[in-house]
Design an enzyme around this catalytic site. Sequence first.
Site, short mmCIF file in Angstrom:
data_model
loop_
_atom_site.label_atom_id
_atom_site.label_comp_id
_atom_site.label_asym_id
_atom_site.label_seq_id
_atom_site.Cartn_x
_atom_site.Cartn_y
_atom_site.Cartn_z
N ASP A 161 9.80 -6.31 -4.89
CA ASP A 161 8.79 -6.85 -3.99
C ASP A 161 8.80 -8.36 -4.16
OD1 ASP A 161 6.16 -5.39 -2.51
OD2 ASP A 161 5.99 -7.54 -2.84
N GLY B 109 0.81 -1.22 0.00
CA GLY B 109 0.00 0.00 0.00
C GLY B 109 0.83 1.26 0.00
N ASN C 36 5.27 3.66 14.46
CA ASN C 36 4.81 4.07 15.78
C ASN C 36 4.71 2.88 16.72
OD1 ASN C 36 1.57 3.39 16.09
ND2 ASN C 36 2.15 3.70 13.96
N HIS C 37 4.63 1.66 16.17
CA HIS C 37 4.48 0.47 17.01
C HIS C 37 5.79 0.07 17.69
CE1 HIS C 37 0.37 0.21 15.83
NE2 HIS C 37 0.73 0.25 14.55
N TYR D 55 5.81 -7.36 15.62
CA TYR D 55 6.03 -6.41 14.52
C TYR D 55 6.74 -5.16 15.02
CZ TYR D 55 4.85 -2.61 11.34
OH TYR D 55 4.91 -1.49 10.54
#
Length: 274
Positions: A35, A15, A110-111, A143
């Site tokens: 990819d 995405g 942010n994780h 993650y």
Amino acid sequence: MPARRTVLLTGAAGGLGTLMRGLLPAYGYELRLLDMLPVAGEPDAITADLGDRAALREAVRGVDAIIHLAGISLEASFGKILAANIEGTYNLYETAREEGVGRIVFASSNHAVGFTPRPRGEAPFGPGELIPVDTPRRPDTFYGLSKCFGEDLAQLYWDKHGLETVSVRIGSCFEEPTSVRMLSVWMSPADGARLFHAALSAEGVGHTVVNGSSANTRLWWDLTSARALGYEPQDDSEPYAAKLIAEQGELDPDNPDHDHLGGHFTTNPPIWPY
């Protein structure tokens, strides 16, 4: 330092990779795409897994810089995260070192600090205070843990090998925010391209960690280190706020999903489907 021209974009079919494929060429970059899945409409894209060191070496050879978006972007078993996000990122860095690539822009998250409380005008962040980029890492998932590893790997390769990295702790980069929480961490695709361009073109970054979002009215974290690269965000999530709040309500301080930077990753993270 002149703007880099040839950039390897890993995770080009994802995405965020799809959004950046459309936006970054306007900044003068020629993108080489990689990819593990075919990239729609891009017959010259390289289809390879990050575990394939020979294919990775060919993909990296001759590029000026790398934007590393590839890997698992949701929670998964530790074994899957280990292979894709930890070993895969190591393979990319080691190949970049071997080929003499000078800079990587690493998609952190942010994780990596997901269990950090959101600012509420009280300890640990007082009135008007934003979450600083040097807040202690508190990953909310395997993650998020892999993103902590990636940041430390970037620091090692800078200190030991002189390979520069900007680690971008991305909030949520979509066409528009989809939740009330996301109003505080959303990065518009256009601002994402602005930030990646700044990360590619700024001088003397060493290893720099930046928070990645737009200039949101409801911003939770500090963008000072990103702005120091030359990043000037132009967008704000506020035009989406009224609709989202009407649909979902305001954030509930008694809901743990609403009380941490990482949102529902802290309690019920979405699982990678493969």
